[in-house]
Design an enzyme around this catalytic site. Structure first.
Site, PDB file in Angstrom:
ATOM      1  N   ILE A  87       0.840  -1.205   0.000  1.00  0.00           N
ATOM      2  CA  ILE A  87       0.000   0.000   0.000  1.00  0.00           C
ATOM      3  C   ILE A  87       0.874   1.253   0.000  1.00  0.00           C
ATOM      4  O   ILE A  87       1.888   1.318   0.694  1.00  0.00           O
ATOM      5  CB  ILE A  87      -0.921  -0.006   1.232  1.00  0.00           C
ATOM      6  CG1 ILE A  87      -1.888  -1.193   1.157  1.00  0.00           C
ATOM      7  CG2 ILE A  87      -1.688   1.307   1.359  1.00  0.00           C
ATOM      8  CD1 ILE A  87      -2.689  -1.397   2.428  1.00  0.00           C
ATOM      9  N   HIS A  88       0.481   2.240  -0.771  1.00  0.00           N
ATOM     10  CA  HIS A  88       1.152   3.549  -0.805  1.00  0.00           C
ATOM     11  C   HIS A  88       0.279   4.572  -0.077  1.00  0.00           C
ATOM     12  O   HIS A  88      -0.939   4.540  -0.209  1.00  0.00           O
ATOM     13  CB  HIS A  88       1.351   3.981  -2.265  1.00  0.00           C
ATOM     14  CG  HIS A  88       1.840   5.398  -2.396  1.00  0.00           C
ATOM     15  ND1 HIS A  88       3.159   5.743  -2.258  1.00  0.00           N
ATOM     16  CD2 HIS A  88       1.163   6.550  -2.648  1.00  0.00           C
ATOM     17  CE1 HIS A  88       3.287   7.051  -2.419  1.00  0.00           C
ATOM     18  NE2 HIS A  88       2.087   7.564  -2.660  1.00  0.00           N
ATOM     19  N   PRO A  89       0.847   5.493   0.691  1.00  0.00           N
ATOM     20  CA  PRO A  89       2.261   5.683   1.003  1.00  0.00           C
ATOM     21  C   PRO A  89       2.588   5.099   2.374  1.00  0.00           C
ATOM     22  O   PRO A  89       2.071   5.553   3.387  1.00  0.00           O
ATOM     23  CB  PRO A  89       2.396   7.197   1.006  1.00  0.00           C
ATOM     24  CG  PRO A  89       1.071   7.678   1.541  1.00  0.00           C
ATOM     25  CD  PRO A  89       0.038   6.657   1.136  1.00  0.00           C
ATOM     26  N   GLU A 130       6.124  -0.118   1.817  1.00  0.00           N
ATOM     27  CA  GLU A 130       6.082  -0.216   0.358  1.00  0.00           C
ATOM     28  C   GLU A 130       7.472  -0.213  -0.269  1.00  0.00           C
ATOM     29  O   GLU A 130       7.631  -0.631  -1.415  1.00  0.00           O
ATOM     30  CB  GLU A 130       5.249   0.925  -0.242  1.00  0.00           C
ATOM     31  CG  GLU A 130       5.906   2.293  -0.178  1.00  0.00           C
ATOM     32  CD  GLU A 130       5.131   3.341  -0.965  1.00  0.00           C
ATOM     33  OE1 GLU A 130       4.695   3.035  -2.086  1.00  0.00           O
ATOM     34  OE2 GLU A 130       4.957   4.451  -0.440  1.00  0.00           O
TER      35      GLU A 130
END
Length: 354
Positions: free
Chosen positions: A335-337, A341
């Site tokens: 998952i960003h941010p 990651e």
């Protein structure tokens, strides 16, 4: 808890299957020792002549020390050092080794030192002949370091030089329970002691010094006794954290330990200044790194010194417990941010090392 009786008192073995608590005698076919540990007080010259603090009594302070001297530059000492420096105290760390947290790799130790020195904490490393003496302003601590004044004056002294198990005065000799030279109860891979019917869990068995390892001890014993499993302590992959800010999350081998194993290695390194989440938070101190067995492609160990490092390290802990190649995690879509990651990116940049 239904079926549970709590008795307050000092328990001592009087036989392998019997424990006394005051005038009461308790007998059972299975006994579990889980007595924990306490701060070690080393026989430093003058330690009996001055007031000193431990990690327990430190929590009872009702005022801010003017100058806190911490003897011991490892996990507990560093956590209290940064905490009290941020409270506003002057803080000096006295450590007999050449660097902080000597069990970690040199780059981790140096980065931690820079973080703490950046907050105004004074380091007195390579301290020899550490001694204590009363002083009108508090306590005088003799250090005789390679550089700097041979003595430091503080208002308070915290002893943070390790732990000792609470196994003295338990009557273990009457139960036939063996201990090592430091007082830790000797256990096998199933946490059974030298006496059949007695197990030792938690800090007192010397197989882990954390809440999570103590709980895992319970899980191992319960699974083996109640569920017919054969879980072993040796199967445990140890992870832990150093709770300074930013925290250090660690799992498995250090680089030094991996090199000492003689196997071919791959390693990767990424500064937190190249992690988007760290940049957005304005917290770019530290780095993340991992070391891999070049033949099996399995992760041997990792360190994340940086914001959320204690949480992000769990992705690596999980993949190590799964026993699969690092390339599985490298191909994940995180998952960003987040800090996590960048772990697949780190693993995609592995290079051979000696």
């Amino acid at each position: 808890m239904k079926g549970c009786t709590v008795i307050n008192g000092h328990a001592r073995f009087v036989a392998p299957d019997t424990v006394s608590v005051g005038e009461e005698r308790l007998t059972a076919p299975r006994i579990f020792i889980d007595v924990g540990g306490r701060a070690a007080v080393p026989p430093l010259p003058g330690v009996d002549q001055v007031p000193y603090l431990t990690n327990t009594s430190m929590l009872a302070l009702d005022r801010l020390p003017e100058h806190l001297i911490i003897i011991g530059g490892s996990y507990i000492g560093l956590e209290f050092a940064q905490m009290y420096r941020r409270f506003g105290a002057e803080v000096t760390i006295v450590e007999k080794e050449q660097r902080l947290v000597a069990r970690e790799d040199e780059d981790v130790s140096q980065a931690i030192r820079e973080i703490l020195e950046g907050e105004g904490i004074t380091m007195r490393l390579s301290a020899e002949c550490i001694r204590l003496a009363p002083h009108p302003d508090g306590v005088a601590v003799g250090v005789e370091c390679a550089s700097g004044d041979p003595e430091t004056i503080g208002s308070h002294v915290l002893l943070a030089v390790g732990r000792r198990p609470n196994t003295d005065e338990l009557g273990l000799d009457k139960a036939g329970v063996a201990t090592d030279s430091r007082g830790y109860i000797q256990v096998d891979d199933f946490l059974a002691t030298s006496m059949p019917g007695i197990w030792a869990l938690g800090e007192c068995n010397g197989r882990g010094a954390f809440t999570h390892t103590a709980y895992n001890d319970f899980e191992i014993v319960a699974a083996n006794l109640l569920d017919g499993e054969a879980r072993k302590v040796s199967e445990r992959i140890l992870g832990y954290a150093l709770y300074i800010d930013p925290p250090l999350g660690r799992v498995g081998m250090t680089d030094n330990q991996a090199r000492a194993s003689g196997r071919p290695l791959l390693a990767g390194h990424r500064p937190m200044s190249r992690v988007g989440r760290a940049i957005e938070k304005g917290e770019t101190q530290g780095f993340m790194k991992a070391v891999v067995d070049a033949e099996t492609r399995k992760i041997l160990g990792a360190a994340i010194l940086g914001t959320s490092g204690d949480e992000a390290i769990h992705g690596i802990i999980d993949i190590m417990n799964a026993g699969v190649p690092y390339t599985i995690l490298q191909r994940a879509v995180p998952i960003h941010p987040t800090v996590s990651e960048l772990i697949p990116t780190l693993l995609g940049e592995m290079q051979p090392i000696r």
